[in-house]
Design an enzyme around this catalytic site. Structure first.
Site, PDB file in Angstrom:
ATOM      1  N   TRP A 309     154.416 168.526 -13.354  1.00  0.00           N
ATOM      2  CA  TRP A 309     153.601 169.453 -12.182  1.00  0.00           C
ATOM      3  C   TRP A 309     153.103 168.047 -11.286  1.00  0.00           C
ATOM      4  O   TRP A 309     152.683 166.874 -12.066  1.00  0.00           O
ATOM      5  CB  TRP A 309     152.259 169.965 -12.687  1.00  0.00           C
ATOM      6  CG  TRP A 309     152.450 171.155 -13.718  1.00  0.00           C
ATOM      7  CD1 TRP A 309     152.277 171.281 -15.112  1.00  0.00           C
ATOM      8  CD2 TRP A 309     153.095 172.571 -13.330  1.00  0.00           C
ATOM      9  NE1 TRP A 309     152.593 172.593 -15.308  1.00  0.00           N
ATOM     10  CE2 TRP A 309     153.117 173.248 -14.381  1.00  0.00           C
ATOM     11  CE3 TRP A 309     153.679 173.085 -12.073  1.00  0.00           C
ATOM     12  CZ2 TRP A 309     153.698 174.373 -14.444  1.00  0.00           C
ATOM     13  CZ3 TRP A 309     154.215 174.334 -12.025  1.00  0.00           C
ATOM     14  CH2 TRP A 309     154.314 174.989 -13.224  1.00  0.00           C
ATOM     15  N   ASN A 344     148.170 192.921  -4.740  1.00  0.00           N
ATOM     16  CA  ASN A 344     148.907 192.495  -5.937  1.00  0.00           C
ATOM     17  C   ASN A 344     150.244 191.634  -5.539  1.00  0.00           C
ATOM     18  O   ASN A 344     150.699 190.724  -5.958  1.00  0.00           O
ATOM     19  CB  ASN A 344     149.475 193.343  -6.980  1.00  0.00           C
ATOM     20  CG  ASN A 344     150.191 193.264  -8.190  1.00  0.00           C
ATOM     21  OD1 ASN A 344     149.810 192.100  -8.837  1.00  0.00           O
ATOM     22  ND2 ASN A 344     151.222 193.636  -8.002  1.00  0.00           N
ATOM     23  N   TRP A 385     149.375 184.604 -14.061  1.00  0.00           N
ATOM     24  CA  TRP A 385     149.510 183.365 -13.795  1.00  0.00           C
ATOM     25  C   TRP A 385     150.753 182.925 -14.337  1.00  0.00           C
ATOM     26  O   TRP A 385     151.645 182.200 -14.124  1.00  0.00           O
ATOM     27  CB  TRP A 385     148.113 182.237 -13.571  1.00  0.00           C
ATOM     28  CG  TRP A 385     147.589 182.445 -12.353  1.00  0.00           C
ATOM     29  CD1 TRP A 385     146.432 183.154 -11.992  1.00  0.00           C
ATOM     30  CD2 TRP A 385     148.049 181.875 -11.075  1.00  0.00           C
ATOM     31  NE1 TRP A 385     145.994 182.757 -10.784  1.00  0.00           N
ATOM     32  CE2 TRP A 385     146.897 182.223 -10.181  1.00  0.00           C
ATOM     33  CE3 TRP A 385     149.158 180.956 -11.011  1.00  0.00           C
ATOM     34  CZ2 TRP A 385     146.993 181.616  -8.802  1.00  0.00           C
ATOM     35  CZ3 TRP A 385     149.103 180.509  -9.551  1.00  0.00           C
ATOM     36  CH2 TRP A 385     148.229 180.786  -8.379  1.00  0.00           C
TER      37      TRP A 385
HETATM   38  C1  LIG Z   1     148.444 185.428  -9.949  1.00  0.00           C
HETATM   39  C2  LIG Z   1     147.816 186.685 -10.566  1.00  0.00           C
HETATM   40  C3  LIG Z   1     146.353 186.888 -10.825  1.00  0.00           C
HETATM   41  C4  LIG Z   1     145.908 187.891 -11.187  1.00  0.00           C
HETATM   42  N1  LIG Z   1     144.586 187.988 -11.340  1.00  0.00           N
HETATM   43  C5  LIG Z   1     143.835 189.223 -11.844  1.00  0.00           C
HETATM   44  C6  LIG Z   1     142.331 189.416 -12.201  1.00  0.00           C
HETATM   45  O1  LIG Z   1     141.909 188.138 -12.514  1.00  0.00           O
HETATM   46  N2  LIG Z   1     141.890 190.394 -12.604  1.00  0.00           N
HETATM   47  C7  LIG Z   1     142.621 191.641 -12.337  1.00  0.00           C
HETATM   48  O2  LIG Z   1     142.001 192.755 -12.798  1.00  0.00           O
HETATM   49  N3  LIG Z   1     143.720 191.456 -11.985  1.00  0.00           N
HETATM   50  C8  LIG Z   1     144.495 190.369 -11.760  1.00  0.00           C
HETATM   51  N4  LIG Z   1     145.931 190.536 -11.310  1.00  0.00           N
HETATM   52  C9  LIG Z   1     146.713 191.773 -11.417  1.00  0.00           C
HETATM   53  C10 LIG Z   1     146.966 192.792 -10.115  1.00  0.00           C
HETATM   54  O3  LIG Z   1     147.134 191.770  -8.810  1.00  0.00           O
HETATM   55  C11 LIG Z   1     145.462 193.320  -9.660  1.00  0.00           C
HETATM   56  O4  LIG Z   1     144.782 194.135 -10.988  1.00  0.00           O
HETATM   57  C12 LIG Z   1     145.760 194.547  -8.630  1.00  0.00           C
HETATM   58  O5  LIG Z   1     145.998 193.944  -7.541  1.00  0.00           O
HETATM   59  C13 LIG Z   1     144.343 195.262  -8.390  1.00  0.00           C
HETATM   60  O6  LIG Z   1     144.384 196.194  -7.085  1.00  0.00           O
HETATM   61  P1  LIG Z   1     144.065 197.718  -7.586  1.00  0.00           P
HETATM   62  O7  LIG Z   1     142.814 198.060  -8.307  1.00  0.00           O
HETATM   63  O8  LIG Z   1     144.266 198.232  -6.142  1.00  0.00           O
HETATM   64  O9  LIG Z   1     145.435 198.084  -8.358  1.00  0.00           O
HETATM   65  P2  LIG Z   1     146.224 199.299  -8.719  1.00  0.00           P
HETATM   66  O10 LIG Z   1     147.602 199.220  -8.060  1.00  0.00           O
HETATM   67  O11 LIG Z   1     145.394 200.527  -8.028  1.00  0.00           O
HETATM   68  O12 LIG Z   1     146.276 199.502 -10.215  1.00  0.00           O
HETATM   69  C14 LIG Z   1     145.272 200.071 -10.856  1.00  0.00           C
HETATM   70  C15 LIG Z   1     144.687 199.313 -11.872  1.00  0.00           C
HETATM   71  O13 LIG Z   1     145.643 198.836 -12.782  1.00  0.00           O
HETATM   72  C16 LIG Z   1     145.226 197.370 -13.195  1.00  0.00           C
HETATM   73  N5  LIG Z   1     146.505 196.519 -12.828  1.00  0.00           N
HETATM   74  C17 LIG Z   1     147.026 196.602 -11.939  1.00  0.00           C
HETATM   75  N6  LIG Z   1     148.172 195.720 -11.763  1.00  0.00           N
HETATM   76  C18 LIG Z   1     148.038 195.027 -12.588  1.00  0.00           C
HETATM   77  C19 LIG Z   1     148.564 193.791 -13.274  1.00  0.00           C
HETATM   78  N7  LIG Z   1     149.767 193.270 -12.663  1.00  0.00           N
HETATM   79  N8  LIG Z   1     148.272 193.079 -14.413  1.00  0.00           N
HETATM   80  C20 LIG Z   1     146.962 193.443 -14.874  1.00  0.00           C
HETATM   81  N9  LIG Z   1     146.208 194.785 -14.618  1.00  0.00           N
HETATM   82  C21 LIG Z   1     146.772 195.398 -13.411  1.00  0.00           C
HETATM   83  C22 LIG Z   1     144.074 196.893 -12.561  1.00  0.00           C
HETATM   84  O14 LIG Z   1     142.903 196.936 -13.394  1.00  0.00           O
HETATM   85  C23 LIG Z   1     143.980 197.985 -11.292  1.00  0.00           C
HETATM   86  O15 LIG Z   1     142.869 198.111 -10.694  1.00  0.00           O
HETATM   87  C24 LIG Z   1     146.716 189.404 -10.762  1.00  0.00           C
HETATM   88  C25 LIG Z   1     147.980 189.290 -10.524  1.00  0.00           C
HETATM   89  C26 LIG Z   1     148.567 187.990 -10.102  1.00  0.00           C
HETATM   90  C27 LIG Z   1     150.040 188.200  -9.573  1.00  0.00           C
END
Ligand SMILES: Cc1cc2nc3c(=O)[nH]c(=O)nc-3n(C[C@H](O)[C@H](O)[C@H](O)COP(=O)(O)OP(=O)(O)OC[C@H]3O[C@@H](n4cnc5c(N)ncnc54)[C@H](O)[C@@H]3O)c2cc1C
Length: 481
Positions: A309, A344, A385
């Site tokens: 890194w 996301n 991540w």
């Molecule tokens: C680098 C990175 C960091 C992230 N950090 C977090 C974080 O700290 N907290 C967090 O809740 N999510 C995180 N996510 C996952 C995801 O981006 C978010 O959960 C999502 O964007 C939330 O938006 P939403 O509620 O409209 O999702 P929706 O599409 O409406 O999904 C419904 C629910 O499903 C869960 N969810 C959806 N996608 C994921 C996913 N890939 N991983 C885990 N849970 C998911 C969330 O609780 C979300 O509210 C991260 C993604 C990336 C790529």
């Protein structure tokens, strides 16, 4: 008359009364209730809530306090060393039992384990309940009895296992504890920013608390859910539920969300399938953290420990501020700062850019998201991540590198998202808005864009950054078969 020994309900990331198994169990004991929340301020702990998380927590605790108050109970707030404060409350109230949600965070698991032992010696039982997730982590096992490390079979096993029933509604009244207990005034915790006040847009956009969560769910099911499968990757309009901060703080039960979506799509179908799948990613992240407590700090794939890194403060600052010169990244990083949330798809593009094109360690990105996301969640953040960095359990292969220009053109084809968060580019035509440095001078002039002055040039040449990342990856020691 002596007061009957109460049951303590220790709230943590399950700040609701509806479908709250710890509260239900405490009520079933027939004892008066003492509801508590402890802010841990004593341990020099890396993962204490960040700035955005603290902002949310204040609103959420205020809402929970009001809901308890309306039902005849109150929320006692304490701060200090978590275990010590709980023990103190047990002594002050003469509590006979404690009910709390099961934790997946290693530090909290340690606190709960320690407390259970101390309390057992005093004859006080501590019960953990599944308040936060759909599935208890030990419930899902591979055929050999091991832990899953790949999402698809995990999700299949989850669907076969099915959800626990029934959902338990919020009680109309609660048997409060008659004696007055000392507790902090929430305002004295200073969870919200004053100078500078960076939360103005967050206040307009979000309503922390169970009522805000329920309203968000209703709106999502009516508006975005009917097109979720296709539209969820489009960041330029409200295409996803935005329930993540509410789910993180447990203001709405995941079971409620799951079931409400099922009811909204009685025949099943692709939108329901996709939405449930996203909810299962949340489960999978928690499951991974449970089975790999070092997930937030260490690459799951050991060979990534040797990744060379770089250190580059200027590039890191540009990424944090949304000044990388790559419009889709900058739009995402500015959305994150202003809204405390990022779509996301853009989280994936922005994270990939940091760890691949800039070759900066995923942990610095993880730390920035931890501080700025309202939904900052130890499990989901670390697992995501590591997924992007290629070092996770079921990760995107490291050599698959998102091209942010192509991603921008594909998912934000008319530039609506970039125009919203990077207004200095708003007048550029669609065909160059994702790569302004390729625009002819006359086009830039007409849009009022001066590269290097009104908008930065790219901090890295994308082709060079990609080649550098691939070379670093190729030099890693091969994984033992
Ligand atoms: C680098 C990175 C960091 C992230 N950090 C977090 C974080 O700290 N907290 C967090 O809740 N999510 C995180 N996510 C996952 C995801 O981006 C978010 O959960 C999502 O964007 C939330 O938006 P939403 O509620 O409209 O999702 P929706 O599409 O409406 O999904 C419904 C629910 O499903 C869960 N969810 C959806 N996608 C994921 C996913 N890939 N991983 C885990 N849970 C998911 C969330 O609780 C979300 O509210 C991260 C993604 C990336 C790529």
């Amino acid at each position: 008359m002596t007061t009957r020994a109460p049951a303590l309900v220790w709230f943590f990331q399950d700040l609701r009364l509806d479908d709250q198994p710890a509260l239900a169990a405490a009520l079933a004991s027939g004892r008066p209730l003492v509801a508590i929340f402890v802010l841990d301020t004593a341990s020099p702990w890396e993962w204490a809530p960040g700035g955005a998380g603290r902002w949310w927590l204040e609103g959420s605790l205020a809402a929970l306090g009001r809901e308890l108050g309306a039902r005849g109970a109150s929320l006692v707030l304490r701060r200090g060393a978590m275990a010590r404060e709980i023990l103190r409350l047990v002594e002050e109230t003469g509590a006979a039992e404690i009910h709390c949600g099961r934790a997946v965070e290693p530090w909290l698991r340690a606190v709960i384990g320690e407390l259970r032992q101390v309390l057992a010696r005093r004859g006080v039982a501590l019960h953990e309940h599944e308040t936060r997730f759909l599935f208890a982590p030990e419930r899902l096992r591979t055929q050999n009895g091991g832990a899953f490390s790949v999402f698809t079979p995990f999700a299949r096993a989850a669907l076969v296992a099915g959800l626990d029933e029934p959902v338990w509604p919020a009680p109309a009244t609660l048997p409060g504890f008659p004696a007055t207990l000392a507790g902090d005034d929430l305002a004295t915790w200073r969870l919200r920013p004053t100078h500078p006040d960076w939360a103005a847009e967050m206040r307009a956009l979000w309503a922390p608390g169970a009522a805000g969560a329920a309203a968000r769910l209703t709106r999502f099911l009516a508006d975005a859910f009917p097109a979720y499968d296709r539209a969820r990757d489009v960041p330029g309009h409200a295409s996803t539920s935005m329930l993540s901060p509410h789910l993180h703080w447990g203001e709405i039960s995941p079971r409620r969300v799951w079931q409400a979506a099922s009811r909204a799509a009685p025949g099943g179908g692709k939108h329901l399938h996709s939405f449930h799948n996203e909810m299962l990613w949340r489960e999978f992240s928690a499951y991974l953290l449970w089975h790999h407590p070092r997930l937030p700090e260490q690459p799951l794939r050991g060979e990534f420990a040797a990744m060379p890194w770089r250190r580059d403060e200027a590039a890191l600052t540009a990424w944090r501020r949304g000044e990388t010169g790559i419009p889709i990244i900058d739009a995402g990083m500015r959305q994150l700062w202003r809204w405390g949330w990022m779509h996301n798809r853009v989280r994936m593009i922005a994270a990939s850019f940091l760890v691949k094109h800039l070759l900066l360690p995923w942990r610095v990105g993880e730390a920035w998201f931890w501080d700025t996301l309202l939904d900052a969640d130890l499990a989901a953040n670390a697992a995501s991540w590591q997924w992007v960095a290629g070092s996770g359990a079921d990760a995107a292969p490291y050599f698959r590198i998102f091209n942010p220009i192509l991603q921008g053109r594909k998912f934000d084809p008319n530039g609506a998202y970039v125009r919203r968060f990077v207004p200095e580019l708003a007048a550029l035509p669609d065909d160059v808005i994702h790569a302004p440095w390729t625009a002819p001078r006359l086009v830039l002039d007409a849009a009022g864009v001066v590269l290097g002055r009104t908008y930065p040039r790219p901090v890295v040449d994308l082709a060079l950054g990609r080649a550098r990342a691939l070379a670093a990856f190729a030099a890693l020691p091969r994984r033992a078969a």
